[in-house]
Design a protein around this motif. Structure first.
Motif, PDB file in Angstrom:
ATOM      1  N   ASN A  90       0.749   7.856 -38.935  1.00 36.34           N
ATOM      2  CA  ASN A  90      -0.049   8.757 -39.786  1.00 36.34           C
ATOM      3  C   ASN A  90       0.328   8.474 -41.235  1.00 36.34           C
ATOM      4  O   ASN A  90       1.259   9.072 -41.776  1.00 36.34           O
ATOM      5  CB  ASN A  90       0.229  10.213 -39.398  1.00 36.34           C
ATOM      6  CG  ASN A  90      -0.359  10.571 -38.049  1.00 36.34           C
ATOM      7  OD1 ASN A  90      -1.558  10.379 -37.822  1.00 36.34           O
ATOM      8  ND2 ASN A  90       0.464  11.055 -37.128  1.00 36.34           N
ATOM      9  N   ASN A  91      -0.396   7.519 -41.831  1.00 34.57           N
ATOM     10  CA  ASN A  91      -0.026   6.967 -43.140  1.00 34.57           C
ATOM     11  C   ASN A  91      -1.007   7.347 -44.249  1.00 34.57           C
ATOM     12  O   ASN A  91      -0.602   7.420 -45.416  1.00 34.57           O
ATOM     13  CB  ASN A  91       0.049   5.435 -42.996  1.00 34.57           C
ATOM     14  CG  ASN A  91      -0.010   4.716 -44.319  1.00 34.57           C
ATOM     15  OD1 ASN A  91       0.961   4.705 -45.079  1.00 34.57           O
ATOM     16  ND2 ASN A  91      -1.171   4.112 -44.618  1.00 34.57           N
ATOM     17  N   ALA A 118      -2.137  12.299 -31.170  1.00 36.26           N
ATOM     18  CA  ALA A 118      -1.274  11.253 -30.608  1.00 36.26           C
ATOM     19  C   ALA A 118      -0.589  11.768 -29.348  1.00 36.26           C
ATOM     20  O   ALA A 118      -0.501  11.057 -28.330  1.00 36.26           O
ATOM     21  CB  ALA A 118      -0.243  10.824 -31.648  1.00 36.26           C
ATOM     22  N   LEU A 119      -0.130  13.015 -29.387  1.00 36.53           N
ATOM     23  CA  LEU A 119       0.552  13.577 -28.205  1.00 36.53           C
ATOM     24  C   LEU A 119      -0.423  13.699 -27.030  1.00 36.53           C
ATOM     25  O   LEU A 119      -0.054  13.436 -25.889  1.00 36.53           O
ATOM     26  CB  LEU A 119       1.171  14.939 -28.557  1.00 36.53           C
ATOM     27  CG  LEU A 119       2.392  14.846 -29.486  1.00 36.53           C
ATOM     28  CD1 LEU A 119       2.838  16.230 -29.950  1.00 36.53           C
ATOM     29  CD2 LEU A 119       3.555  14.123 -28.815  1.00 36.53           C
ATOM     30  N   ILE A 133       5.609   8.010 -32.796  1.00 35.73           N
ATOM     31  CA  ILE A 133       4.774   8.429 -33.940  1.00 35.73           C
ATOM     32  C   ILE A 133       5.624   8.298 -35.208  1.00 35.73           C
ATOM     33  O   ILE A 133       6.796   8.687 -35.209  1.00 35.73           O
ATOM     34  CB  ILE A 133       4.348   9.918 -33.796  1.00 35.73           C
ATOM     35  CG1 ILE A 133       3.549  10.141 -32.501  1.00 35.73           C
ATOM     36  CG2 ILE A 133       3.543  10.377 -35.019  1.00 35.73           C
ATOM     37  CD1 ILE A 133       3.293  11.620 -32.166  1.00 35.73           C
ATOM     38  N   ILE A 134       5.024   7.751 -36.257  1.00 38.36           N
ATOM     39  CA  ILE A 134       5.694   7.758 -37.572  1.00 38.36           C
ATOM     40  C   ILE A 134       4.766   8.462 -38.562  1.00 38.36           C
ATOM     41  O   ILE A 134       3.594   8.082 -38.717  1.00 38.36           O
ATOM     42  CB  ILE A 134       5.995   6.336 -38.077  1.00 38.36           C
ATOM     43  CG1 ILE A 134       6.903   5.597 -37.086  1.00 38.36           C
ATOM     44  CG2 ILE A 134       6.663   6.399 -39.464  1.00 38.36           C
ATOM     45  CD1 ILE A 134       7.117   4.140 -37.407  1.00 38.36           C
ATOM     46  N   ASN A 135       5.289   9.492 -39.214  1.00 37.57           N
ATOM     47  CA  ASN A 135       4.539  10.189 -40.263  1.00 37.57           C
ATOM     48  C   ASN A 135       5.080   9.759 -41.625  1.00 37.57           C
ATOM     49  O   ASN A 135       6.294   9.680 -41.819  1.00 37.57           O
ATOM     50  CB  ASN A 135       4.657  11.698 -40.072  1.00 37.57           C
ATOM     51  CG  ASN A 135       3.943  12.160 -38.806  1.00 37.57           C
ATOM     52  OD1 ASN A 135       2.979  11.513 -38.365  1.00 37.57           O
ATOM     53  ND2 ASN A 135       4.403  13.243 -38.205  1.00 37.57           N
ATOM     54  N   VAL A 176       7.983  11.090 -26.297  1.00 30.50           N
ATOM     55  CA  VAL A 176       7.427  10.542 -27.555  1.00 30.50           C
ATOM     56  C   VAL A 176       8.461  10.739 -28.657  1.00 30.50           C
ATOM     57  O   VAL A 176       8.927  11.852 -28.894  1.00 30.50           O
ATOM     58  CB  VAL A 176       6.111  11.258 -27.940  1.00 30.50           C
ATOM     59  CG1 VAL A 176       5.570  10.717 -29.258  1.00 30.50           C
ATOM     60  CG2 VAL A 176       5.070  11.095 -26.837  1.00 30.50           C
ATOM     61  N   ARG A 177       8.825   9.656 -29.316  1.00 30.84           N
ATOM     62  CA  ARG A 177       9.740   9.742 -30.472  1.00 30.84           C
ATOM     63  C   ARG A 177       8.897   9.964 -31.735  1.00 30.84           C
ATOM     64  O   ARG A 177       7.874   9.307 -31.909  1.00 30.84           O
ATOM     65  CB  ARG A 177      10.570   8.459 -30.603  1.00 30.84           C
ATOM     66  CG  ARG A 177      11.511   8.228 -29.438  1.00 30.84           C
ATOM     67  CD  ARG A 177      12.370   7.009 -29.620  1.00 30.84           C
ATOM     68  NE  ARG A 177      11.617   5.778 -29.772  1.00 30.84           N
ATOM     69  CZ  ARG A 177      11.424   5.141 -30.921  1.00 30.84           C
ATOM     70  NH1 ARG A 177      11.935   5.590 -32.060  1.00 30.84           N
ATOM     71  NH2 ARG A 177      10.722   4.019 -30.950  1.00 30.84           N
TER      72      ARG A 177
END
Ligand SMILES: NC(=O)c1ccc[n+]([C@@H]2O[C@H](COP(=O)([O-])OP(=O)(O)OC[C@H]3O[C@@H](n4cnc5c(N)ncnc54)[C@H](O)[C@@H]3O)[C@@H](O)[C@H]2O)c1
Ligand SMILES: CCCCC/C=C\C=C\[C@H](O)C/C=C\C/C=C\CCCC(=O)O
Length: 261
Positions: A90-91, A118-119, A133-135, A176-177
């Motif tokens: 999520n960029n 995403a989840l 997931i990377i925010n 989920v990380r």
């Protein structure tokens, strides 16, 4: 480590930091959905990537992430095209103090929505196989800027939300990380928004002061942010981590006091 067989979705992937991350994911053999508002940039990006990696490895989905239904459709379209989803970045973000409500929608509300979607596609809660997931936040969450009060607020929000969700994921066994990345100044088109009254509103008068900060702290290449992202993706021990990337310290992590009950 190869990401062969894995599928990633990157919002704001057509240029800047997102574009650099898309490149790294493709180099690691993942399939990638580039989700972006900018049709021209997105189509150019896909053409370049098809030339470099061959057709069928990436897709461009035009979408305004602040439109909830469009974002939902972009996630579904990625799964329809590539069969699964494993990595979500999520960029997408903007710097607009004039239309500050939009800044909250894009930088914070859409990150929350993107995490929940995403989840739905990756969490064991929904019968899926897990993922990561990377925010994207900002060093503005640690060094607040008088030129960007609402931008700063959204980036604080992204960190708080991500850390809370990371705990929910481990306590709920989602598989989920969820981590957050905070870059300092990065050489992308966003940096030029400091010059524009349309973006900065009344804070544009501080632009020289802002530029002094850039001179003082330096400006990072997008490739270093992509390197940090790949570390967050590959290191399966990380959940709830707050990665910072600065010129002075490179890639490093913020540490917090342990919580006492
Ligand atoms: N550049 C920096 O100095 C810097 C520093 C810290 C954090 N960040 C963060 O990194 C992220 C990426 O920033 P960047 O510098 O690459 O910006 P950028 O402007 O270069 O790229 C952002 C991309 O997001 C897309 N986008 C914007 N609004 C969108 C929307 N509503 N829906 C879909 N796509 C949208 C744009 O079209 C663009 O392709 C942002 O969250 C930003 O806040 C940037
Ligand atoms: C007004 C135009 C803004 C365009 C980019 C938007 C935000 C970017 C913010 C960055 O994250 C920078 C924020 C804070 C300070 C930067 C670096 C700190 C480095 C500290 C150190 O080296 O120890």
């Amino acid at each position: 480590m190869s990401l062969y067989g894995k599928v990633a979705l990157v919002t704001g992937g057509a240029q800047g930091i997102g574009r650099a991350v898309v490149q790294s994911l493709l180099l690691s053999s993942a399939k990638v959905a580039v989700v972006d508002l900018n049709k021209t940039c997105g189509e150019e990006c896909k053409t370049q990537l098809d030339t470099e990696f061959g057709e069928g490895h990436c897709t461009f989905i035009q979408c305004d992430v602040s439109h909830g239904d469009a974002l939902r459709d972009a996630f579904q379209s990625t799964v329809d095209q590539f069969g699964r989803l494993d990595i979500v970045i999520n960029n997408a973000g903007i710097n607009n103090e004039k239309n500050w409500e939009k800044t909250i929608q894009v930088n914070l509300t859409s990150v929350i929505k993107g995490t929940y979607l995403a989840l739905e596609h990756m969490s064991k809660e929904y019968g899926k196989e897990g993922g990561t997931i990377i925010n994207v936040s900002s060093m503005a969450a640690f060094m607040h800027s008088p030129h960007q009060p609402v931008y700063t607020a959204t980036k604080h929000g992204v960190i708080g939300f991500t850390r809370a969700m990371a705990d929910a994921s481990s306590q709920g066994d989602y598989g989920v990380r969820i981590n957050v990345l905070c870059p300092a100044f990065v050489d992308t088109p966003l940096l030029h928004s400091v010059e524009q009254e349309d973006n900065m509103g009344k804070f544009v008068k501080f632009k020289d002061d802002f530029k002094l900060r850039m001179d003082k702290f330096g400006v990072l290449p997008p490739s270093l942010i992509a390197e940090g992202m790949m570390r967050l993706i590959m290191d399966t021990s990380l959940n709830g981590a707050v990665m910072k990337i600065t010129c002075s310290k490179g890639i490093h992590f913020h540490s917090y006091e342990p919580m006492s009950a």
